[in-house]
Write an enzyme that holds these catalytic residues in place. Structure first.
Site, PDB file in Angstrom:
ATOM      1  NE  ARG A 154      -3.884   0.299   0.627  1.00 22.39           N
ATOM      2  CZ  ARG A 154      -4.838   0.009  -0.261  1.00 22.39           C
ATOM      3  NH1 ARG A 154      -4.913   0.649  -1.418  1.00 22.39           N
ATOM      4  NH2 ARG A 154      -5.726  -0.937   0.009  1.00 22.39           N
ATOM      5  CD  GLN A 156      -9.938  -2.646  -6.681  1.00 22.33           C
ATOM      6  OE1 GLN A 156     -11.090  -2.864  -7.041  1.00 22.33           O
ATOM      7  NE2 GLN A 156      -9.608  -1.608  -5.929  1.00 22.33           N
ATOM      8  NE  ARG A 194      -3.147  -4.779  -6.519  1.00 21.90           N
ATOM      9  CZ  ARG A 194      -3.991  -4.022  -5.830  1.00 21.90           C
ATOM     10  NH1 ARG A 194      -3.621  -2.822  -5.413  1.00 21.90           N
ATOM     11  NH2 ARG A 194      -5.211  -4.435  -5.557  1.00 21.90           N
ATOM     12  CG  HIS A 238      -2.609   2.692  -8.021  1.00 27.53           C
ATOM     13  ND1 HIS A 238      -2.594   3.550  -6.948  1.00 27.53           N
ATOM     14  CD2 HIS A 238      -3.845   2.134  -8.038  1.00 27.53           C
ATOM     15  CE1 HIS A 238      -3.764   3.496  -6.340  1.00 27.53           C
ATOM     16  NE2 HIS A 238      -4.542   2.653  -6.972  1.00 27.53           N
ATOM     17  CG  ASP A 269     -12.017   6.089  -6.979  1.00 24.44           C
ATOM     18  OD1 ASP A 269     -11.201   6.103  -7.916  1.00 24.44           O
ATOM     19  OD2 ASP A 269     -12.374   5.038  -6.403  1.00 24.44           O
ATOM     20  CD  GLU A 274      -4.533   5.459  -9.345  1.00 20.43           C
ATOM     21  OE1 GLU A 274      -4.884   4.508 -10.066  1.00 20.43           O
ATOM     22  OE2 GLU A 274      -5.117   5.754  -8.286  1.00 20.43           O
TER      23      GLU A 274
HETATM   24  C1  BG6 Z   1      -7.774   3.388  -7.358  1.00 20.19           C
HETATM   25  C2  BG6 Z   1      -9.214   3.086  -7.656  1.00 20.19           C
HETATM   26  O1  BG6 Z   1      -7.044   3.361  -8.541  1.00 20.19           O
HETATM   27  O2  BG6 Z   1      -7.267   2.384  -6.481  1.00 20.19           O
HETATM   28  C3  BG6 Z   1      -9.985   3.063  -6.350  1.00 20.19           C
HETATM   29  O3  BG6 Z   1      -9.730   4.061  -8.554  1.00 20.19           O
HETATM   30  C4  BG6 Z   1      -9.380   2.047  -5.412  1.00 20.19           C
HETATM   31  O4  BG6 Z   1     -11.345   2.755  -6.615  1.00 20.19           O
HETATM   32  C5  BG6 Z   1      -7.911   2.371  -5.232  1.00 20.19           C
HETATM   33  O5  BG6 Z   1     -10.053   2.096  -4.177  1.00 20.19           O
HETATM   34  C6  BG6 Z   1      -7.174   1.401  -4.322  1.00 20.19           C
HETATM   35  O6  BG6 Z   1      -7.334   0.095  -4.744  1.00 20.19           O
HETATM   36  P1  BG6 Z   1      -6.719  -1.094  -3.915  1.00 20.19           P
HETATM   37  O7  BG6 Z   1      -7.122  -2.354  -4.624  1.00 20.19           O
HETATM   38  O8  BG6 Z   1      -5.233  -0.915  -3.924  1.00 20.19           O
HETATM   39  O9  BG6 Z   1      -7.285  -0.984  -2.525  1.00 20.19           O
END
Ligand code: BG6
Length: 301
Positions: free
Chosen positions: A76, A94, A99, A168, A213, A272
């Protein structure tokens, strides 16, 4: 150019004082890079740059104090490499699998100008099996600026490769509510906070005072983050990218994320660069796509 086995790096580059392998957090291997102007930390896990700092400046990248550092978890903060899909995907995690894979370290290039370039390759993995054959390389150059290049080649002879990509990037800011993000005026965006309603950016600068967002579409321009309390301007220049995503989770979402501090939304913003949603890439057989991002900063006069 030098071949990048761990021994080579430690024997050759370490002698130059520029690259070292160390145990990073969670016992994950980490690469420390030092140049005359900057330092950086990169994990082969995710090919993830977690730290970049120019001398005499605060760190450029935000990294959560609550981040996990584990083989099967994303980090993170820093710069997650999002590929081959962005956002949720039914039945799958997601933001793709790149990653959470440990990328192969292919080579490092300590150049005469003091910069260090490191090239990673995404290893073969079961998650890629439904896709046409492809290769993905990620090239990180640490210098006065931080330059990133994601190169994807469709190795199939007869199938198109459709994918999304995104670097990102989490930026470290003095106070998210006090920054101004410019370069997106007039650009249309999908507002994820308003059920993906399509809107158009009307202000010269985006300011953050609630959850943000947004997927800005069909935009190739440079974005700047003006941070007067840190006394610096951050510049995000890109090529091979038609989308820019701006994200700050604000209060409720921060509380919901187990790998993010409740108040950390105050210290970060994600800008991003990639190709997502309607800007996803369709790569014909044999073709290559290159996403390049250059991050730089300068003190405010
Ligand atoms: C962003 C998305 O790119 O990433 C958000 O637009 C999302 O919707 C954020 O919450 C973080 O994503 P993750 O999977 O790393 O928690």
């Amino acid at each position: 150019m030098m071949k990048a086995s761990k021994a080579d790096v430690n024997d050759d580059a370490k002698a130059l004082g520029r690259v070292a392998f160390v145990d990073g957090r969670g016992d994950l291997p980490m690469i420390e890079v030092t140049t005359p102007w900057s330092s950086a930390e990169i994990y082969p896990h995710g090919a993830h740059v977690t730290h970049f700092k120019k001398k005499d400046e605060p760190p450029l990248l935000f990294l959560s104090q609550c981040s996990r550092f584990a083989d099967d978890q994303p980090i993170r903060g820093g710069i997650p490499v999002i590929f081959p899909w962005f956002g949720p995907r039914e039945g799958l995690g997601q933001h793709g699998f790149a990653r959470i894979k440990t990328w192969d370290l292919k080579e490092f290039i300590p150049a005469a100008d003091g910069s260090v370039t490191i090239r990673f390759s995404l290893p073969a993995c079961p998650e890629a099996s439904g896709y046409p054959a492809f290769t993905a390389d990620y090239i990180v150059t640490v210098n006065r600026d931080l330059a990133l290049k994601l190169v994807v080649t469709n190795q199939s002879k007869d199938r198109e490769f459709v994918f999304e990509n995104c670097l990102h990037t989490y930026f470290s800011v003095s106070d998210a509510t006090a920054i101004a993000i410019s370069g997106l005026n007039g650009v249309s965006y999908l507002d994820k906070v308003a059920s993906f309603l399509e809107k158009t950016e009307t202000g010269d600068a985006i300011r953050i005072s609630s959850e943000v967002d947004r997927i800005y579409q069909n935009t190739t321009g440079t974005v700047e983050i003006l941070d007067s309390r840190f006394g610096r301007r951050i510049r995000v220049e890109k090529s091979g990218s038609a989308s820019t995503v701006v994200w700050n989770p604000w209060i409720t979402k921060s509380q919901q994320m187990s790998d993010f501090g409740n108040d950390e939304y105050e210290q970060m913003v994600c800008v991003e660069s990639g190709n997502v949603a309607a800007n996803s890439i369709t790569l014909p057989p044999g073709a290559t796509s290159t996403l390049e991002v250059r991050l730089s900063s300068e003190p405010l006069k």
